[in-house]
Each structure stands twice: as C-alpha cells, then as structure tokens.
Design a protein around this motif. Sequence first.
Motif, PDB file in Angstrom:
ATOM      1  N   LEU A 136       0.825  -1.205   0.000  1.00 25.90           N
ATOM      2  CA  LEU A 136       0.000   0.000   0.000  1.00 25.90           C
ATOM      3  C   LEU A 136       0.859   1.256   0.000  1.00 25.90           C
ATOM      4  CD1 LEU A 136      -2.873   1.018  -0.063  1.00 25.90           C
ATOM      5  CD2 LEU A 136      -2.919   0.945   2.437  1.00 25.90           C
ATOM      6  N   VAL A 137       1.992   1.221   0.702  1.00 32.20           N
ATOM      7  CA  VAL A 137       2.928   2.350   0.641  1.00 32.20           C
ATOM      8  C   VAL A 137       3.356   2.587  -0.809  1.00 32.20           C
ATOM      9  CG1 VAL A 137       5.248   3.148   1.259  1.00 32.20           C
ATOM     10  CG2 VAL A 137       3.782   2.138   3.003  1.00 32.20           C
ATOM     11  N   GLY A 138       3.649   1.500  -1.517  1.00 27.49           N
ATOM     12  CA  GLY A 138       4.036   1.625  -2.921  1.00 27.49           C
ATOM     13  C   GLY A 138       2.949   2.277  -3.760  1.00 27.49           C
ATOM     14  N   GLN A 139       1.697   1.858  -3.546  1.00 30.08           N
ATOM     15  CA  GLN A 139       0.589   2.456  -4.305  1.00 30.08           C
ATOM     16  C   GLN A 139       0.384   3.912  -3.935  1.00 30.08           C
ATOM     17  OE1 GLN A 139      -2.941  -0.401  -4.693  1.00 30.08           O
ATOM     18  NE2 GLN A 139      -1.673  -1.450  -3.177  1.00 30.08           N
ATOM     19  N   LEU A 140       0.540   4.216  -2.644  1.00 31.93           N
ATOM     20  CA  LEU A 140       0.390   5.595  -2.182  1.00 31.93           C
ATOM     21  C   LEU A 140       1.464   6.489  -2.795  1.00 31.93           C
ATOM     22  CD1 LEU A 140      -0.904   7.695  -0.256  1.00 31.93           C
ATOM     23  CD2 LEU A 140       0.638   6.857   1.524  1.00 31.93           C
ATOM     24  N   ARG A 141       2.716   6.026  -2.762  1.00 31.07           N
ATOM     25  CA  ARG A 141       3.810   6.826  -3.320  1.00 31.07           C
ATOM     26  C   ARG A 141       3.651   7.001  -4.833  1.00 31.07           C
ATOM     27  NH1 ARG A 141       3.867   7.984   1.046  1.00 31.07           N
ATOM     28  NH2 ARG A 141       5.402   7.582   2.675  1.00 31.07           N
ATOM     29  N   GLN A 142       3.165   5.972  -5.508  1.00 33.89           N
ATOM     30  CA  GLN A 142       2.943   6.126  -6.947  1.00 33.89           C
ATOM     31  C   GLN A 142       1.871   7.182  -7.213  1.00 33.89           C
ATOM     32  OE1 GLN A 142       1.929   2.586  -9.165  1.00 33.89           O
ATOM     33  NE2 GLN A 142       1.556   3.727 -11.038  1.00 33.89           N
ATOM     34  N   ALA A 143       0.787   7.149  -6.432  1.00 30.84           N
ATOM     35  CA  ALA A 143      -0.277   8.144  -6.607  1.00 30.84           C
ATOM     36  C   ALA A 143       0.252   9.554  -6.396  1.00 30.84           C
ATOM     37  CB  ALA A 143      -1.421   7.861  -5.631  1.00 30.84           C
ATOM     38  N   GLN A 144       1.258   9.705  -5.536  1.00 25.92           N
ATOM     39  CA  GLN A 144       1.847  11.011  -5.265  1.00 25.92           C
ATOM     40  C   GLN A 144       2.952  11.375  -6.252  1.00 25.92           C
ATOM     41  OE1 GLN A 144       2.739   9.743  -1.169  1.00 25.92           O
ATOM     42  NE2 GLN A 144       1.676  11.579  -0.472  1.00 25.92           N
ATOM     43  N   GLY A 145       3.262  10.458  -7.181  1.00 26.13           N
ATOM     44  CA  GLY A 145       4.315  10.725  -8.146  1.00 26.13           C
ATOM     45  C   GLY A 145       5.715  10.514  -7.600  1.00 26.13           C
ATOM     46  N   ARG A 146       5.838   9.844  -6.456  1.00 30.83           N
ATOM     47  CA  ARG A 146       7.147   9.587  -5.832  1.00 30.83           C
ATOM     48  C   ARG A 146       7.557   8.155  -6.177  1.00 30.83           C
ATOM     49  NH1 ARG A 146       5.149  11.821  -0.094  1.00 30.83           N
ATOM     50  NH2 ARG A 146       7.126  10.993   0.720  1.00 30.83           N
ATOM     51  N   TYR A 147       7.989   7.998  -7.425  1.00 30.52           N
ATOM     52  CA  TYR A 147       8.134   6.667  -7.995  1.00 30.52           C
ATOM     53  C   TYR A 147       9.294   5.879  -7.389  1.00 30.52           C
ATOM     54  CZ  TYR A 147       4.944   8.749 -11.356  1.00 30.52           C
ATOM     55  OH  TYR A 147       3.893   9.392 -11.932  1.00 30.52           O
ATOM     56  N   GLY A 148      10.410   6.552  -7.094  1.00 29.26           N
ATOM     57  CA  GLY A 148      11.531   5.857  -6.490  1.00 29.26           C
ATOM     58  C   GLY A 148      11.162   5.253  -5.146  1.00 29.26           C
ATOM     59  N   GLN A 149      10.453   6.018  -4.322  1.00 27.64           N
ATOM     60  CA  GLN A 149      10.006   5.514  -3.025  1.00 27.64           C
ATOM     61  C   GLN A 149       9.005   4.375  -3.206  1.00 27.64           C
ATOM     62  OE1 GLN A 149       8.725   8.586  -0.324  1.00 27.64           O
ATOM     63  NE2 GLN A 149      10.358   9.977  -0.972  1.00 27.64           N
ATOM     64  N   ALA A 150       8.136   4.497  -4.203  1.00 26.35           N
ATOM     65  CA  ALA A 150       7.163   3.429  -4.476  1.00 26.35           C
ATOM     66  C   ALA A 150       7.892   2.135  -4.827  1.00 26.35           C
ATOM     67  CB  ALA A 150       6.247   3.841  -5.619  1.00 26.35           C
ATOM     68  N   ARG A 151       8.898   2.264  -5.686  1.00 27.68           N
ATOM     69  CA  ARG A 151       9.641   1.082  -6.119  1.00 27.68           C
ATOM     70  C   ARG A 151      10.360   0.413  -4.950  1.00 27.68           C
ATOM     71  NH1 ARG A 151      14.029   2.504  -8.231  1.00 27.68           N
ATOM     72  NH2 ARG A 151      13.101   4.298  -9.279  1.00 27.68           N
ATOM     73  N   ARG A 152      10.961   1.232  -4.086  1.00 30.86           N
ATOM     74  CA  ARG A 152      11.689   0.654  -2.948  1.00 30.86           C
ATOM     75  C   ARG A 152      10.743  -0.077  -1.987  1.00 30.86           C
ATOM     76  NH1 ARG A 152      14.694   5.344  -3.905  1.00 30.86           N
ATOM     77  NH2 ARG A 152      13.492   6.623  -2.452  1.00 30.86           N
ATOM     78  N   ALA A 153       9.572   0.507  -1.732  1.00 28.71           N
ATOM     79  CA  ALA A 153       8.605  -0.138  -0.839  1.00 28.71           C
ATOM     80  C   ALA A 153       8.131  -1.468  -1.419  1.00 28.71           C
ATOM     81  CB  ALA A 153       7.421   0.789  -0.586  1.00 28.71           C
TER      82      ALA A 153
END
Length: 468
Positions: free
Chosen positions: A88-105
């Motif tokens: 869910l952190v990954g999906q949240l970060r993707q929705a915010q456009g923070r793709y690197g953080q999404a990928r790491r999660a």
Amino acid sequence: MAQLQACHYHGAHALLAEAAELGSSDEGSLVQARVELGLASVCREMAQYAKADALLRHALEVLEAMEAPDHGRATSGVADVRAACLDLVGQLRQAQGRYGQARRALTRALAIKAELAGPESAGVAATRMLLASVYGAESNYNASEDELEQALAIRRDLFGHDHPLVANTLRHLAFLNFYSFDDYERAESLYEQARDIVLASVGTHHAEYAAIINDMALIASYRHEYDTASALLHQALDIRTALFDENHPLVAAVLNNLGNVHRRLKDFDEAKRYLNAALAIRTQRFGEMHPETARTLHNVGMLHLYLREYDLAHNLLGRALEVRSTLLGPNHPEVASDHSALGSYWLHRKDLPAAEAALLEALRINKLSLGASHRNVLHNLSALQTVYATRHDYATGEPYVQEAVSLACAKFGVEHPRAVRAIKALLRYYSSWLKHVARTEPRPSPAELSAFSAARIRSALDCLYAAQ
C-alpha cells in the motif's frame, strides 16, 4: 461518505473494538496494524494521502516492534501484514508521483512475500503487478513488461491458462503495448486473449470483461474508429451499471471516456452530458480535492476549449491544476498535463508569452518525472514549435523542433507515422522560417538568402542523420 467507504469504516471500528479487548498482547497489536492498514487503504482511495501515510507509518512501527529481537518470535502473520502495508505504501507513493520511493517499498514487499511463500506465490505475482505499474509510470517500459511477464507466468502455473487473474495480467500487458509501445496489433491480440478467457470462465457480466472492452475502446478511439469505441463503451457502461450502481467510480470512468469519444465525434451535447455526469459522480464520491475529480475537470475544460468557450475552459483547467498540484505535488505528470492544456488555452487566446511559459513548465515536469523519451515530451515539443512559429521566433524554437524529430525517430523508428509527422513538421518550420527571412526588412540579398537556406538545409540533414 459513500456507502463503500462507510462499510470499510464500519468493519474497521469493529476490529478496533476487538483490538481493545485483546489489550497490548501480540494478537491485539496485530489486529491494530490490520485496522490501520484497512483505514489507510480507504484514505488512499479518498486521496487523503497524509492520513494514509500516518496510518501506514504507525502500522509499520507496530509490526517492526513485534519483529524486534528482544520482543520474541515474530509470526508469519506479522510479516504478511507488513508486506501488505508496504504494498500500500508503494501504491500511495505512486499516486503522489514519488516513484523511487514506491519502487523501494514494493521491492521490500516482494522480498518478504518471496521468503514467506516462495518466489512463485500468488502474493509475489500481485506485487509484481504493482511494480509493473510503477515502472510504467517512470517510462521504464521494458522493466514494466518484464514484471508483467513474470506475474503472468506465476499465475498461469498456479491457476492455469484460463483463469480470470491470467486475463487480468494479459489486459495489463495489452495496455502497456498499446499506450507505451504503440504496438496496437500486439495489444489487440493480448486483449482478445484476455477477453476469450473471461468469456469462457465467467461470461460478459463480469468486472474484468467490462475493463477489457473499455480498454479496447481506447484503441479504437486512437485509430479514429469512434463508432466502434462508442459501442464498446456503452457495453462496458451497461455491465458496470448492473454490477455496481449508476454512481460508482468505475461507471464514472466509462462516462469520462464516452465524453472524450463524443468530443472527437463533434457530438458536443452528448460529450457534455457524459463528462458532466462523470464529474458529478466523482465529486459526490470523492469531493473536488481528488485526482479522479480533477481528471474530469481537465477533460470538461478541454471540451470547452475546443468549443472556444474560453472563460469556462480557463476556470476548469485552472481548478484541475490547483487540485492536482496540491494533492500530487508540482512535479507530477498529471500536473504537467494541466500546464500543457493551459498552454493550449493561452495559444488560442494569442497570449504567446503565457503559452510559452506553461508549455515549458509542462516540458520540464514531464522530462523530470517521465524521462526525456516519453510521448508527453514529444507532445510538448510539438506545441512549443507552434508557439515559436506563430511569433516568428524561429531561432529560439529550432532546438525544440530538432529534439522532437530526434525523439520521434528514436522512439518509434524513422518510418513510423509519428516520426514522419515530426520530420514533416521540421521541414515546414524551416520553410516558414525561410519565407519570414525573405520578407524581413531590410530585405536580404539573394546571396544572403541562399546562404541562410543552405544553413537550414544542413541543420535539417544533420538532425535527420543523427536521428537515424
């Protein structure tokens, strides 16, 4: 609050009561983490990103405390919930456009799931689907395709070739080939495979079938087969209305697509009807401060721009920009889309400095967030070409025109229609520039005009040779 969200909250409160009865035991802490995960999921759907983030942070802290060496033995249930939180952190970060953080999660979630159930488990396949979405958003389409292919292989091994989850993966692969690779033939083939699986396993009255034909309508629309697109979308609308209700967000998504198709058919009354219906559903469900609502505000604004209803268009596009900038941050691709639309608005109003500023900002964001080779970058470069040609500032615009040719040829191949259009645009640009120089006072001499023409021909040839 919408009925669906109310049900989620009702269930969450029941779990909270259960956690309170269990006190500070491991079981109580695990239930608490699960509750916070559920609430965070609802908050993400409602675009309440700060609340979702706080809930997930606390849930992960609780789980990490349970896994600490001095706490005792951590159960597989703890690791399972932790992986779900990271998903869910990954999906949240993707929705915010923070793709690197999404990928790491998501990479962390993948490792946990692989350790718990093996690298070929259903949970691993689900996280690979999420990773594919992030890679696609980053314009890393080959990595996205690789994740989808791995998920497809796992699901086929686990469920067989004719399972709806296999069809779901094929649909995502099809969309990647259509939207990212511009390979319409492969996309259609994959969609047809997915459709046939769904028809054989669950029939037409199913959410996955509606999703497939909704996507197939987008291909038809891109091919200017608008009547076909409209028929497919009406079928998807009937299915989703019957499965859910007429005010469901998935119904709004089809209405939004129908509005865009009817705009291209120049059936503007119908386009307004569908887009306004989609906007009403999304506003009622999510409120105005939500990305889905902003997406329809953007589309309604573009319709009014097309109709030359400039004041309405400017108001709607400005509201979409405000919502998305607030929710997603200033460097998100959807924010770039609003800047690009406002650039078109200012171009229509013949305010060339404002158009240039908006389009340059869209170009900056798209390059930063999506990469220099994304199709949205090509769109921005083409629009900037129009700005500079209109104000006869050809020297300033020349690098953008050449970049568009280089990008189109590298991305699609020299013989692709998009590359051919970019090359023709370059030649028209130089032709207009030459005519402008010939008319400029004091008039250039024939020798000066010939030298200028030769220089531009050399520039064009250099650009084309470099592109090949």
